[in-house]
Design an enzyme around this catalytic site. Structure first.
Site, mmCIF file in Angstrom:
data_model
loop_
_atom_site.group_PDB
_atom_site.id
_atom_site.type_symbol
_atom_site.label_atom_id
_atom_site.label_comp_id
_atom_site.label_asym_id
_atom_site.label_seq_id
_atom_site.Cartn_x
_atom_site.Cartn_y
_atom_site.Cartn_z
ATOM 1 N N LYS A 18 -10.099 1.754 14.454
ATOM 2 C CA LYS A 18 -8.751 2.095 14.935
ATOM 3 C C LYS A 18 -8.745 2.173 16.465
ATOM 4 C CE LYS A 18 -6.834 2.276 10.927
ATOM 5 N NZ LYS A 18 -5.854 1.246 10.549
ATOM 6 N N LYS B 250 -9.722 1.747 4.529
ATOM 7 C CA LYS B 250 -9.473 3.089 5.095
ATOM 8 C C LYS B 250 -10.384 4.202 4.593
ATOM 9 C CE LYS B 250 -6.100 4.528 1.675
ATOM 10 N NZ LYS B 250 -4.925 5.292 1.357
ATOM 11 N N ASN C 270 -6.223 -3.230 -2.362
ATOM 12 C CA ASN C 270 -6.104 -1.799 -2.690
ATOM 13 C C ASN C 270 -4.696 -1.460 -3.175
ATOM 14 O OD1 ASN C 270 -7.384 0.720 -2.911
ATOM 15 N ND2 ASN C 270 -6.457 1.424 -1.004
ATOM 16 N N ARG D 54 -18.197 19.204 4.085
ATOM 17 C CA ARG D 54 -18.392 17.751 3.982
ATOM 18 C C ARG D 54 -18.927 17.263 5.325
ATOM 19 N NH1 ARG D 54 -13.134 14.247 2.334
ATOM 20 N NH2 ARG D 54 -12.436 14.986 4.361
ATOM 21 N N ASN E 98 -3.119 -8.655 0.275
ATOM 22 C CA ASN E 98 -4.093 -9.335 -0.598
ATOM 23 C C ASN E 98 -4.411 -8.519 -1.848
ATOM 24 O OD1 ASN E 98 -5.724 -7.287 0.311
ATOM 25 N ND2 ASN E 98 -7.257 -8.599 1.276
ATOM 26 N N ASN F 125 -9.322 11.834 -0.489
ATOM 27 C CA ASN F 125 -8.491 12.781 0.271
ATOM 28 C C ASN F 125 -8.071 13.968 -0.590
ATOM 29 O OD1 ASN F 125 -7.480 9.828 1.565
ATOM 30 N ND2 ASN F 125 -8.152 11.425 2.962
ATOM 31 N N GLY G 73 0.816 -1.218 0.000
ATOM 32 C CA GLY G 73 0.000 0.000 0.000
ATOM 33 C C GLY G 73 0.848 1.265 0.000
ATOM 34 N N TYR H 3 -14.898 3.672 10.567
ATOM 35 C CA TYR H 3 -13.457 3.512 10.312
ATOM 36 C C TYR H 3 -12.658 3.933 11.549
ATOM 37 C CZ TYR H 3 -8.753 4.775 8.800
ATOM 38 O OH TYR H 3 -7.388 4.913 8.730
ATOM 39 N N SER I 77 -4.661 6.162 13.778
ATOM 40 C CA SER I 77 -4.974 7.400 13.058
ATOM 41 C C SER I 77 -5.387 8.475 14.038
ATOM 42 C CB SER I 77 -6.125 7.130 12.090
ATOM 43 O OG SER I 77 -6.612 8.338 11.575
ATOM 44 N N TYR J 277 -1.334 8.453 12.953
ATOM 45 C CA TYR J 277 -0.895 9.303 11.843
ATOM 46 C C TYR J 277 -1.838 10.484 11.707
ATOM 47 C CZ TYR J 277 0.718 4.671 10.045
ATOM 48 O OH TYR J 277 1.241 3.425 9.861
HETATM 49 P P1 NAD Z 1 -3.473 1.421 1.432
HETATM 50 O O1 NAD Z 1 -4.855 1.005 1.115
HETATM 51 O O2 NAD Z 1 -2.653 2.026 0.349
HETATM 52 O O3 NAD Z 1 -2.660 0.186 2.035
HETATM 53 C C1 NAD Z 1 -3.270 -0.857 2.745
HETATM 54 C C2 NAD Z 1 -2.796 -2.167 2.152
HETATM 55 O O4 NAD Z 1 -3.368 -3.247 2.887
HETATM 56 C C3 NAD Z 1 -3.205 -2.356 0.692
HETATM 57 O O5 NAD Z 1 -2.071 -2.769 -0.062
HETATM 58 C C4 NAD Z 1 -4.272 -3.454 0.746
HETATM 59 O O6 NAD Z 1 -4.253 -4.261 -0.435
HETATM 60 C C5 NAD Z 1 -3.850 -4.224 1.986
HETATM 61 N N1 NAD Z 1 -4.931 -4.932 2.674
HETATM 62 C C6 NAD Z 1 -6.136 -4.455 3.085
HETATM 63 N N2 NAD Z 1 -6.832 -5.408 3.718
HETATM 64 C C7 NAD Z 1 -6.054 -6.525 3.736
HETATM 65 C C8 NAD Z 1 -6.222 -7.835 4.247
HETATM 66 N N3 NAD Z 1 -7.357 -8.208 4.869
HETATM 67 N N4 NAD Z 1 -5.211 -8.717 4.124
HETATM 68 C C9 NAD Z 1 -4.065 -8.364 3.468
HETATM 69 N N5 NAD Z 1 -3.857 -7.140 2.958
HETATM 70 C C10 NAD Z 1 -4.842 -6.223 3.087
HETATM 71 O O7 NAD Z 1 -3.561 2.409 2.679
HETATM 72 P P2 NAD Z 1 -2.445 3.353 3.330
HETATM 73 O O8 NAD Z 1 -2.826 4.749 3.069
HETATM 74 O O9 NAD Z 1 -1.099 2.883 2.970
HETATM 75 O O10 NAD Z 1 -2.726 3.083 4.866
HETATM 76 C C11 NAD Z 1 -2.027 2.088 5.599
HETATM 77 C C12 NAD Z 1 -2.569 2.055 7.003
HETATM 78 O O11 NAD Z 1 -2.470 3.339 7.598
HETATM 79 C C13 NAD Z 1 -4.035 1.651 7.109
HETATM 80 O O12 NAD Z 1 -4.191 0.859 8.273
HETATM 81 C C14 NAD Z 1 -4.738 2.978 7.275
HETATM 82 O O13 NAD Z 1 -5.962 2.819 7.968
HETATM 83 C C15 NAD Z 1 -3.731 3.740 8.103
HETATM 84 N N6 NAD Z 1 -3.844 5.204 7.988
HETATM 85 C C16 NAD Z 1 -3.757 5.799 6.759
HETATM 86 C C17 NAD Z 1 -3.866 7.182 6.662
HETATM 87 C C18 NAD Z 1 -3.791 7.877 5.319
HETATM 88 O O14 NAD Z 1 -4.107 9.049 5.251
HETATM 89 N N7 NAD Z 1 -3.343 7.217 4.252
HETATM 90 C C19 NAD Z 1 -4.057 7.964 7.818
HETATM 91 C C20 NAD Z 1 -4.136 7.320 9.053
HETATM 92 C C21 NAD Z 1 -4.022 5.934 9.126
HETATM 93 N N1 UDP Z 2 -11.121 18.489 1.290
HETATM 94 C C1 UDP Z 2 -11.613 19.281 0.271
HETATM 95 N N2 UDP Z 2 -11.862 18.711 -0.946
HETATM 96 C C2 UDP Z 2 -11.637 17.381 -1.209
HETATM 97 C C3 UDP Z 2 -11.114 16.583 -0.160
HETATM 98 C C4 UDP Z 2 -10.881 17.159 1.078
HETATM 99 O O1 UDP Z 2 -11.831 20.477 0.462
HETATM 100 O O2 UDP Z 2 -11.881 16.919 -2.325
HETATM 101 C C5 UDP Z 2 -10.804 19.091 2.597
HETATM 102 C C6 UDP Z 2 -11.519 18.463 3.785
HETATM 103 O O3 UDP Z 2 -12.771 19.082 3.988
HETATM 104 C C7 UDP Z 2 -10.518 18.728 4.912
HETATM 105 C C8 UDP Z 2 -9.162 18.658 4.206
HETATM 106 O O4 UDP Z 2 -9.427 18.884 2.831
HETATM 107 O O5 UDP Z 2 -10.666 20.033 5.436
HETATM 108 C C9 UDP Z 2 -8.444 17.325 4.361
HETATM 109 O O6 UDP Z 2 -9.318 16.286 3.961
HETATM 110 P P1 UDP Z 2 -8.842 14.767 3.845
HETATM 111 O O7 UDP Z 2 -10.036 13.956 3.465
HETATM 112 O O8 UDP Z 2 -7.643 14.711 2.963
HETATM 113 O O9 UDP Z 2 -8.332 14.417 5.312
HETATM 114 P P2 UDP Z 2 -9.163 14.256 6.693
HETATM 115 O O10 UDP Z 2 -10.362 15.154 6.611
HETATM 116 O O11 UDP Z 2 -9.529 12.828 6.781
HETATM 117 O O12 UDP Z 2 -8.221 14.698 7.748
#
Ligand code: NAD
Ligand code: UDP
Length: 345
Positions: free
Chosen positions: A159, A91, A37, A299, A34, A205, A12, A155, A131, A183
């Protein structure tokens, strides 16, 4: 001998960047994903960039038999898994509201299945992708780790629940160590332009939406509200570079190996807030591309502002975010402009 780690979700967005940081720090990651995503091409690029072979198992964290075989095989080969770095999860906030059971099953059920397999294999260290969304509506900013836990969607609850599971799992006196990394908003891409975020469909996002507008895949950015109580009325978040976040995982794995605390949670953020419009301006500067914006209503469920107090991570992990918003934008643009269709180029 390099230390062997199991990295779930390693293909991911955050996982792939973390693989590079772990390999650079001398670890030997084994990836379990798997591809729900992500795509295998990611791992090929990690191998190219690191010059290392990355061991990989395609499968699901909810498959107990597969996990048993994986842990047993590593132990039998003389490289037992020392720590699990657990990224695998669903996520998308909106999807979690529409289909909560899929989220509880994958994120919570998947984690308990994984912990049970770890127990059978006597693997004791765990680093978890939590998160900032666990905090919910801020009582006070910046959020410290003591802030009350009050997620506002399924979601976020997955967490918070997994954090509780980890607290209880680690408290049983079996030398278990669990580190939850909360994060804030990871954005940007690897400086090479070869790894980055490749969302399927319409990005949820802000940052990937901006980069897709810049590359012509989307017409304009919808700004969700300009009537918040913030400097310019748009939402404020704590954006951090995904490579800084990746480094935080190396620190957390090291910390798990030395701490006496069974469970700890750390904010990973910069401590600075940036508004939607500030991020758009910074991106325009870095890319030289104008981003068309239309302001829409807020939103549902969004909060006005969120940023971290990252002091505890600095004190305990020795980690702090180093890279600027400008760098996040420049690296994110390099990735998107060189890979307009993500990994399917
Ligand atoms: P991502 O979707 O890119 O990565 C997640 C990976 O996990 C993917 O490769 C997906 O194929 C794999 N996966 C999902 N379910 C699975 C399962 N049951 N078995 C095996 N593999 C599985 O997401 P990311 O942005 O890299 O996020 C990684 C982690 O960080 C997640 O737990 C997410 O909730 C957390 N997180 C992400 C953010 C963000 O903004 N990206 C913020 C806070 C927390
Ligand atoms: N946002 C926006 N347009 C979009 C996506 C997000 O204006 O298409 C805004 C959202 O309202 C927030 C900020 O951007 O104020 C960050 O949003 P994101 O979904 O990336 O992160 P999160 O809200 O989960 O922290």
């Amino acid at each position: 001998m390099d230390k062997t780690l199991l990295v779930t979700g390693g293909a991911g967005y955050i996982g792939s960047h973390t693989l590079l940081a772990l390999i650079a720090a001398g670890y030997r990651p084994v990836v379990l994903d798997n591809f729900s995503n992500s795509v295998p091409e990611v791992l090929r690029r990690v191998e190219q960039l690191s010059g290392a072979q990355v061991e990989f198992v395609e499968g699901d964290i909810r498959d107990a038999g597969l996990l048993d075989r994986l842990f047993q095989q590593k132990a039998a080969s003389g490289n037992p898994v020392q720590c699990v770095v657990h990224f695998a999860a669903l996520k998308a906030v909106g999807e979690s509201v529409a289909n909560p059971l899929a989220y509880y099953d994958n994120n919570v059920g998947g984690t308990t299945t994984l912990l049970q397999a770890m127990d059978r294999a006597q693997v004791r260290h765990f680093v978890f992708s939590s998160s900032a969304t666990v905090y919910g509506e801020p009582v006070a900013l910046p959020y410290t780790e003591q802030h009350r836990i009050a997620p506002t969607n399924p979601y976020g609850w997955t967490k918070a629940m997994v954090e509780q599971v980890l607290r209880d799992w680690a408290a049983t006196g079996e030398q278990r160590r669990a580190v939850a990394l909360r994060y804030f908003n990871p954005i940007g891409a690897h400086a090479s332009g070869r790894l980055g975020e490749a969302p399927q469909g319409i990005p949820n996002n802000l940052f990937p939406f901006i980069t897709q507008v810049a590359v012509g895949k989307r017409e304009r950015l919808m700004v969700f509200g300009d009537d918040y109580e913030t400097a310019d009325g748009t939402g404020v978040r704590d954006y951090l570079h995904v490579e800084d976040l990746a480094d935080g995982h190396v620190r957390a794995v090291e910390y798990a190996g030395r701490t006496e605390a069974p469970f700890a949670a750390f904010n990973l953020g910069t401590g600075k807030g940036t508004s939607v419009l500030q991020l758009v301006r910074a991106f325009e500067q870095a890319s030289g591309v104008a981003i068309a914006c239309t302001v829409l209503a807020r939103r549902p469920g969004d909060i006005a502002s969120a940023w971290a107090d990252p002091a505890l991570a600095y004190r305990e992990l020795g980690w702090k975010a180093e890279r600027s918003i400008e760098q996040m934008c420049a690296d994110g643009w390099r990735w998107q402009s060189q890979n307009p269709d993500g990994y399917s180029n």
